[in-house]
Design a protein around this motif. Structure first.
Motif, mmCIF file in Angstrom:
data_model
loop_
_atom_site.group_PDB
_atom_site.id
_atom_site.type_symbol
_atom_site.label_atom_id
_atom_site.label_comp_id
_atom_site.label_asym_id
_atom_site.label_seq_id
_atom_site.Cartn_x
_atom_site.Cartn_y
_atom_site.Cartn_z
ATOM 1 N N PHE A 107 0.920 -1.071 -0.072
ATOM 2 C CA PHE A 107 0.014 -0.031 0.133
ATOM 3 C C PHE A 107 0.975 1.236 0.032
ATOM 4 O O PHE A 107 0.550 2.292 -0.987
ATOM 5 C CB PHE A 107 -0.885 0.023 1.265
ATOM 6 N N ASP A 108 1.779 1.117 0.805
ATOM 7 C CA ASP A 108 2.747 2.457 0.809
ATOM 8 C C ASP A 108 3.413 2.757 -0.443
ATOM 9 O O ASP A 108 3.230 3.806 -0.785
ATOM 10 C CB ASP A 108 4.035 2.077 1.942
ATOM 11 N N THR A 109 3.736 1.953 -1.111
ATOM 12 C CA THR A 109 4.514 1.982 -2.518
ATOM 13 C C THR A 109 3.405 2.402 -3.384
ATOM 14 O O THR A 109 3.426 3.475 -4.166
ATOM 15 C CB THR A 109 5.095 0.788 -2.947
ATOM 16 N N GLY A 110 2.201 1.809 -3.411
ATOM 17 C CA GLY A 110 0.913 2.314 -4.353
ATOM 18 C C GLY A 110 0.550 3.551 -4.090
ATOM 19 O O GLY A 110 0.278 4.345 -5.046
ATOM 20 N N ILE A 111 0.336 3.916 -2.847
ATOM 21 C CA ILE A 111 -0.319 5.536 -2.467
ATOM 22 C C ILE A 111 0.800 6.291 -2.917
ATOM 23 O O ILE A 111 0.550 7.272 -3.464
ATOM 24 C CB ILE A 111 -0.729 5.341 -1.096
ATOM 25 N N ILE A 112 2.169 6.227 -2.958
ATOM 26 C CA ILE A 112 3.063 7.171 -3.079
ATOM 27 C C ILE A 112 3.055 7.238 -4.904
ATOM 28 O O ILE A 112 2.850 8.302 -5.470
ATOM 29 C CB ILE A 112 4.380 6.842 -2.689
ATOM 30 N N LEU A 113 3.038 6.065 -5.564
ATOM 31 C CA LEU A 113 2.856 5.917 -6.920
ATOM 32 C C LEU A 113 1.540 6.806 -7.416
ATOM 33 O O LEU A 113 1.542 7.642 -8.451
ATOM 34 C CB LEU A 113 2.731 4.699 -7.579
ATOM 35 N N LEU A 114 0.561 6.558 -6.935
ATOM 36 C CA LEU A 114 -0.814 7.316 -7.055
ATOM 37 C C LEU A 114 -0.498 8.619 -6.950
ATOM 38 O O LEU A 114 -1.155 9.504 -7.586
ATOM 39 C CB LEU A 114 -1.878 6.643 -6.187
ATOM 40 N N ARG A 115 -0.022 9.189 -5.721
ATOM 41 C CA ARG A 115 0.109 10.555 -5.347
ATOM 42 C C ARG A 115 0.966 11.184 -6.404
ATOM 43 O O ARG A 115 0.465 12.210 -7.085
ATOM 44 C CB ARG A 115 0.741 10.791 -4.178
ATOM 45 N N ASP A 116 2.024 10.621 -6.797
ATOM 46 C CA ASP A 116 2.769 11.296 -8.167
ATOM 47 C C ASP A 116 1.877 11.364 -9.212
ATOM 48 O O ASP A 116 2.033 12.445 -9.902
ATOM 49 C CB ASP A 116 4.199 10.498 -8.200
ATOM 50 N N ALA A 117 1.196 10.465 -9.606
ATOM 51 C CA ALA A 117 0.490 10.440 -10.841
ATOM 52 C C ALA A 117 -0.713 11.568 -10.622
ATOM 53 O O ALA A 117 -0.889 12.199 -11.808
ATOM 54 C CB ALA A 117 -0.419 9.018 -11.144
ATOM 55 N N VAL A 118 -1.358 11.654 -9.631
ATOM 56 C CA VAL A 118 -2.532 12.521 -9.540
ATOM 57 C C VAL A 118 -1.896 13.934 -9.167
ATOM 58 O O VAL A 118 -2.601 14.662 -9.961
ATOM 59 C CB VAL A 118 -3.356 11.971 -8.152
ATOM 60 N N LEU A 119 -0.915 14.059 -8.739
ATOM 61 C CA LEU A 119 -0.523 15.560 -8.755
ATOM 62 C C LEU A 119 0.038 16.109 -10.100
ATOM 63 O O LEU A 119 0.051 17.167 -10.526
ATOM 64 C CB LEU A 119 0.648 15.605 -7.543
ATOM 65 N N THR A 120 0.775 15.041 -10.747
ATOM 66 C CA THR A 120 1.379 15.247 -12.054
ATOM 67 C C THR A 120 0.046 15.699 -13.058
ATOM 68 O O THR A 120 0.036 16.737 -13.748
ATOM 69 C CB THR A 120 2.211 14.331 -12.777
ATOM 70 N N HIS A 121 -1.025 15.074 -12.947
ATOM 71 C CA HIS A 121 -2.327 15.179 -13.503
ATOM 72 C C HIS A 121 -2.952 16.700 -13.320
ATOM 73 O O HIS A 121 -3.231 17.407 -14.181
ATOM 74 C CB HIS A 121 -3.434 14.083 -13.299
ATOM 75 N N ALA A 122 -2.761 17.047 -12.013
ATOM 76 C CA ALA A 122 -3.465 18.186 -11.688
ATOM 77 C C ALA A 122 -2.572 19.399 -12.214
ATOM 78 O O ALA A 122 -3.147 20.353 -12.589
ATOM 79 C CB ALA A 122 -3.309 18.331 -10.034
ATOM 80 N N ARG A 123 -1.366 19.150 -12.129
ATOM 81 C CA ARG A 123 -0.397 20.153 -12.570
ATOM 82 C C ARG A 123 -0.543 20.487 -14.114
ATOM 83 O O ARG A 123 -0.500 21.598 -14.435
ATOM 84 C CB ARG A 123 0.991 19.996 -12.386
ATOM 85 N N TYR A 124 -0.782 19.484 -15.000
ATOM 86 C CA TYR A 124 -1.034 19.546 -16.258
ATOM 87 C C TYR A 124 -2.432 20.330 -16.465
ATOM 88 O O TYR A 124 -2.620 21.046 -17.443
ATOM 89 C CB TYR A 124 -1.222 18.253 -17.077
ATOM 90 N N GLU A 125 -3.441 20.205 -15.659
ATOM 91 C CA GLU A 125 -4.698 20.592 -15.792
ATOM 92 C C GLU A 125 -4.335 22.029 -15.526
ATOM 93 O O GLU A 125 -4.808 23.050 -16.079
ATOM 94 C CB GLU A 125 -5.652 20.217 -14.859
ATOM 95 N N GLU A 126 -3.673 22.476 -14.286
ATOM 96 C CA GLU A 126 -3.270 23.846 -13.736
ATOM 97 C C GLU A 126 -2.473 24.309 -15.117
ATOM 98 O O GLU A 126 -2.852 25.825 -15.169
ATOM 99 C CB GLU A 126 -2.737 23.813 -12.663
ATOM 100 N N ARG A 127 -1.666 23.992 -15.629
ATOM 101 C CA ARG A 127 -0.820 24.692 -16.409
ATOM 102 C C ARG A 127 -1.157 24.665 -17.971
ATOM 103 O O ARG A 127 -1.124 25.805 -18.819
ATOM 104 C CB ARG A 127 0.465 23.986 -16.517
ATOM 105 N N TYR A 128 -2.086 23.776 -18.403
ATOM 106 C CA TYR A 128 -2.723 23.865 -19.645
ATOM 107 C C TYR A 128 -4.190 24.046 -19.924
ATOM 108 O O TYR A 128 -4.650 25.013 -20.861
ATOM 109 C CB TYR A 128 -2.382 22.485 -20.391
ATOM 110 N N GLU A 129 -5.051 23.398 -19.168
ATOM 111 C CA GLU A 129 -6.374 23.297 -19.230
ATOM 112 C C GLU A 129 -7.098 24.651 -18.562
ATOM 113 O O GLU A 129 -7.804 25.254 -19.228
ATOM 114 C CB GLU A 129 -7.102 22.278 -18.653
#
Length: 193
Positions: A107-129
């Motif tokens: 779970f610890d590894t999975g939640i960190i991977l999810l966090r990185d993916a979700v926050l990267t996704h959010a930054r793309y929305e914030e930067r482009y959309e």
């Protein structure tokens, strides 16, 4: 326990971009709680995170992404398709983490991977959309869209459903999935008495 029902930004002049940015910040806070805590505190923070992500992404898929596809300047369709692919992948990961639980090995590894993916996704929305929304959508409509996003979130499922990932899919399946999720959530809550 984190309060995901608290307003994310104050005031009637809130626009949809402000609302979504505040939700991105709340998502980031919840990830910190999930990663940094243990036991019931971690479990509650994870449950809050799951609900917020499910409602937030459903609302974006129903309200924001269809509009972003139509904005002037071209490329809106490809930009939205990229965001939808990121959302689908995050929903799959989140679904796996929910099934295994916060105490599971990995779970610890999975939640960190999810966090990185979700926050990267959010930054793309914030930067482009989001900048394109501010550039091409009148301020009064952006304020109206904030109310539309809140309404979509209120009717959204409380768990990820990777197969319902478009405005049409969410509108067709979303209400039924939301009812099932809310019944499941009610059954999982410990009774008070």
């Amino acid at each position: 326990m984190p309060d995901t029902d608290a307003p994310t930004t104050p005031g009637p002049e809130e626009d949809v971009v402000d609302l979504l940015l505040a939700q991105h910040a709340r998502v980031e806070q919840l990830f910190l709680l999930v990663i940094g805590d243990t036991g019931d505190t971690r479990r509650e923070a994870f449950d809050d995170l799951v609900r917020l992500l499910a409602a937030h992404e459903t609302a974006e898929e129903e309200v924001i992404h269809p509009l972003a596809r139509t904005l002037p300047g071209g490329g809106g369709g490809a930009m939205v398709d990229d965001r939808l692919d990121e959302e689908r992948q995050a929903k799959e990961t989140l679904k796996t983490l929910i099934a295994s639980g916060v105490d599971a090995d990995g779970f610890d590894t999975g939640i960190i991977l999810l966090r990185d993916a979700v926050l990267t996704h959010a930054r793309y929305e914030e930067r482009y959309e989001f900048p394109r929304l501010r550039q091409h959508v009148p301020a009064d409509r952006l304020r109206t869209l904030a109310a539309a996003v809140r309404a979509a979130e209120a009717a959204a499922p409380t768990r990820p459903h990777p197969s319902a990932q478009s405005a049409k899919g969410n509108l067709a399946a979303g209400p039924a999935l939301a009812v099932v999720d809310r019944v499941r959530d009610a059954l999982r809550k410990p009774s008070v008495g």
